[in-house]
Write an enzyme that holds these catalytic residues in place. Structure first.
Site, PDB file in Angstrom:
ATOM      1  CG  ASP A 196      39.047  -0.834  41.506  1.00 42.80           C
ATOM      2  OD1 ASP A 196      38.753  -1.368  42.586  1.00 42.80           O
ATOM      3  OD2 ASP A 196      38.307  -0.026  40.915  1.00 42.80           O
ATOM      4  CG  HIS A 369      34.839   0.642  42.014  1.00 40.82           C
ATOM      5  ND1 HIS A 369      36.141   0.901  42.355  1.00 40.82           N
ATOM      6  CD2 HIS A 369      34.068   1.317  42.892  1.00 40.82           C
ATOM      7  CE1 HIS A 369      36.163   1.705  43.415  1.00 40.82           C
ATOM      8  NE2 HIS A 369      34.914   1.969  43.760  1.00 40.82           N
TER       9      HIS A 369
END
Lengths: 556, 556
Positions: A196, A369
């Protein structure tokens, strides 16, 4: 043929150079699996479009090889294309996900009337085989519960696909990222890490979700009237914290907004959201309670015009009427492009005398994130041979690539790829081999795929300077213009000045027609071009605009 | 009449419930002055519009009373409407501003071929009289040099208009906000404070501009290839810091982008920007220098598609070719609505292998506006009787109003107003008295004011679902349709599916026409309505879209 058998192909079909529609194809020999199948939401570059899908023609053409679709978590940029994909590859292809992820997918499948899908539940710690591949799943933290990273064990080595993740040392549900498993896989050897990149540009680490709880408790206890909290409907941890803070302050929770109602229902049914039945009340019962005993959980954190929060701001909500002194908390960050819409809602609320708390004025949001230091930790934990930064725009992929270099991964082993590119690994080396069929598919209204670049460009042109249609009747016998040309405009000019301007424009067109007639032109294309040119020049001279001009020639 | 004479009227014509087009009218008896005359830049709600002006009809109709226009600083949201305003009220109305402010206005006046403007230079510490009003100007810090706050001495008391400001304790040019003057005016008594609200929601104080210098020096010294810094062209302090850092690192400065070239030239001429001629070189001479001896100053910090930086990102700049390893610093914050455009430029640069530093990844920007604690300090320094929060959206005005309450100003003495509202002060009390003619004027191409809400709504509708034009020829004798109807579409559908769909649509229209003919309808309006309805329904059934439909009936 042996060569073909011994190569591992990794093809991201979405999620690169964009935030959204994440999808990766992994192939070896006669087996193919897909990790995630998401959608992207359109922006002002896609006027009138409802949804954007990855083009999965590549998969559809090879559907006999497809052994399964693995979904890392329940966000729509990872799940939203599942119904469309199943329609292409067949409803019987297994879809694997954790309990909550499948619960959310099930709702979408029902909307699409897909009834025979094979949903297979996995969990952190599960082992699964699909064709030649074996899979291990491990828990990761994200802004939705029950996310997993996936270890894909292939004949050539292990791939680790992180899904979306952060390292939260104090997660709300106590479900830590499985650091030990990550280290073990790292020890066993990771051929390829797909990780990610969303926050790769952000220095440091992302704060724990728990830190938002403190702010929420303070706001809810200090407010002396109603508090409305808007959040992503899938952010069950955030919703849990709102519920906990509300209950601690003696407030009942009211849920409003379709997706918020659906998601809290599913999350409570499946055990992801803990709140006593006594503490959650129906919106219609709210009127009986003093305003300082109510906390409303609402959709609309992105300023969506039809959402519950926007309706409240417009004094147009069925059950929640905003009053001066109420507090609204926008516990989310605007997705890039939504800033103005969110601002509009905040301004309306401010005008109504509401106290608005948002990310810019209070600690009411953290990202889901991993930031730069966490991404480096992931790289160091698993020590991959190759890296593909995924889930991010070019800027994020590049930044992630720089992080990988900074912890010692050689530049040539980090692949910043494009959607549709294929990374082929064989004979102990990896290289970009080809570009497969890929791209975007627009969903607009009922139809999938019939709105393309031409239509979008036309819509944008139309919105810039409007449109003028000129209708010319031509005598089918003589080829000569009959009567006066008609001129109809939209979006160019309006009001008192427009009459004389359009009169003059008509005269100019008539003159042009007279000229083409004198020159003996009877070809429609020639006549159309002449009037288009002449009107275009006229509009530019007079008002410096370039409307789209459509000449229509009718033979009568 | 005595009553009329003894009332002070304050009318903000722009800058409330918006960021931009700041403009305030102050009237007493037969005298009127204007503070600032700015423009606003259009966003996606104003497709095709070039500029937005405040509607200054109110002023134009009373231009005989107008004694002068005072401009607090040189930003376009405070200066940009000056040429348009002078065209309305006469070129001979004096325009007052500091040296730099007038220098920048002069450029705009030249573009508009206004030659006889009476520009009167003032400075911090100046005293000026206009009609019955006396003015003192005092220096304030902002993201452009030479900003002033204005003390307006009226028969009823002092007004302090802050302009845009922050309190910078270590300003780049050493020009501190005049705290002593503020305190002195406060001591004398301030009837009304009109104060900048832009950052009223931001807790704490805004960091000093000097703090950006440290980051710039570090980035410029660590980079081993070219560094390109994009900033607002008017942010001369920022530009000074870039120049200082570049020179300190042994780099020559190259300036690119029209407004950057103009503004650095003006700033150097007027003494606001200090850099040796040796250290600033022409873009065409850059090729001779090693890349680590160059620093490019560029426009484009807002992602503007035609700006120098966007051209570099697109490999389309005349003199600056981006190379892998170059560093680009975006030393600005995107104005709300510009996030995506800036993101696009960053992504293009990232793809080209450029290291991009921006606000989200490095300390390369601070705001030019006072945050909450500074606004409270301003309130406490001058202790006004009444307050109008200005320069901000509703959210900012409300937040500022809350700050005023928090330092002890009674709620009823703080006026959160709308553009066009008039605050009338007389007999020792203040109240909102009326709403004068006000609003927005769109500049589109050459024309001012002929694009209104109807045109903008049409442009938005057009961009959402496109347009279909149906042309029907009708026999003037019989009133019956002749030949086949023509159907032309734009922005609806395109590609292989569109042919059959449009065929079917034509058939549907023909059927409707046959029906209206059977029913004996000859009224054009009836025929138009029938085909519009029928096509609209068809499009909705088939593709769930609602294009704009324009029936044109031609009599031949």
């Amino acid at each position: 043929m042996t060569q073909k058998k011994n190569r591992l192909r990794i093809i991201p079909l979405g999620g690169l150079d964009e935030i959204g529609k994440n999808m990766t194809v992994i192939e070896y020999g006669n087996d193919m699996v897909i990790i995630d199948a998401g959608i992207m939401f359109p922006d002002e570059d896609h006027p009138g479009v409802d949804l954007i899908l990855p083009d999965f023609s590549y998969v559809a053409k090879r559907k006999d090889k497809l052994r399964g679709i693995i979904i890392t978590h329940g966000h729509e940029d990872h799940t939203g294309a599942v119904p469309y994909l199943l329609k292409e590859v067949g409803e019987r292809v297994p879809v694997l996900g954790t309990k909550l992820t499948l619960g959310l997918i099930q709702v979408k499948l029902e909307e699409h009337r897909i009834k025979k899908a094979k949903l297979r539940e996995i969990a952190g710690g599960s082992h699964v085989s699909l064709g030649i591949f074996r899979f291990d799943f491990l828990p990761v933290n994200h802004s939705i519960p029950d996310g997993v990273a996936v270890v894909i064990r292939t004949p050539l080595g292990n791939i680790l696909h992180t899904g979306d993740f952060k390292f939260d040392q104090t997660p709300i549900d106590g479900r830590l990222t499985d650091y030990q498993m990550l280290a073990r896989v790292g020890k066993q050897g990771v051929l390829l890490l797909m990780s990610d990149s969303t926050n790769a540009e952000t220095p440091g680490i992302t704060r724990s979700e728990a830190s938002v709880g403190d702010s929420l408790r303070r706001i809810l206890s200090e407010a002396d009237k109603r508090v409305i909290v808007a959040s992503f409907a899938s952010h069950i941890h955030r919703i849990q914290q709102v519920c906990d803070a509300a209950v601690a302050c003696g407030r009942k929770v009211v849920v409003t907004g379709r997706s918020m109602i659906n998601n809290t229902r599913i999350a409570r049914q499946l055990g992801y959201l803990q709140i006593d039945d006594d503490d959650i009340i129906d919106a219609y019962d709210m009127g009986d309670l003093p305003s300082d005993e109510v906390c409303v959980l609402s959709t609309g954190s992105q300023g969506e015009p039809l959402s519950a929060l926007a309706r409240m701001a417009n004094a147009d909500h069925k059950t929640v009427q905003i009053e001066p002194g109420d507090t609204v908390v926008i516990a989310a960050s605007p997705v890039p492009g939504n800033e103005k819409a969110v601002g509009r809602v905040i301004n309306r609320l401010a005008k109504a005398g509401v106290h608005v708390k948002h990310k810019g004025s209070a600690d009411v949001h953290v990202s889901g994130h991993a930031a730069a230091e966490e991404l480096k930790l992931m790289l160091n934990l698993v020590q991959p041979e190759y890296v593909i930064p995924i889930h991010g725009e070019s800027r994020h992929l590049r930044a992630h690539s720089n992080l990988a270099h900074s912890v010692g991964i050689p530049e040539e082993n980090v692949f910043v790829m494009e959607n549709g590119q294929c990374l082929e690994i064989r004979d102990g080396s990896a290289r970009i081999s080809e570009h497969v069929e890929s791209g975007v598919v627009y969903v607009d209204g009922l139809s999938v795929g019939d709105v393309g670049q031409v239509v979008l460009r036309d819509r944008q042109l139309l919105s810039r300077d409007g449109i003028a249609t000129i209708v010319i009747a031509i005598d089918a016998q003589t080829g000569k213009p009959m009567g006066e040309p008609e001129l109809v405009t939209r979006g160019i000019i309006f009001g008192p000045e427009s009459g004389p301007l359009l009169e003059e424009a008509r005269a100019r067109i008539a003159k042009t027609l007279a000229k083409t007639a004198r020159e003996g032109a009877t070809d429609h294309a020639v006549i159309k071009n002449a009037v288009r040119e002449s009107l275009s020049q006229f509009m530019w001279e007079k008002i410096r605009r370039r409307p789209m001009i459509i000449p229509v020639v009718m033979e009568v």
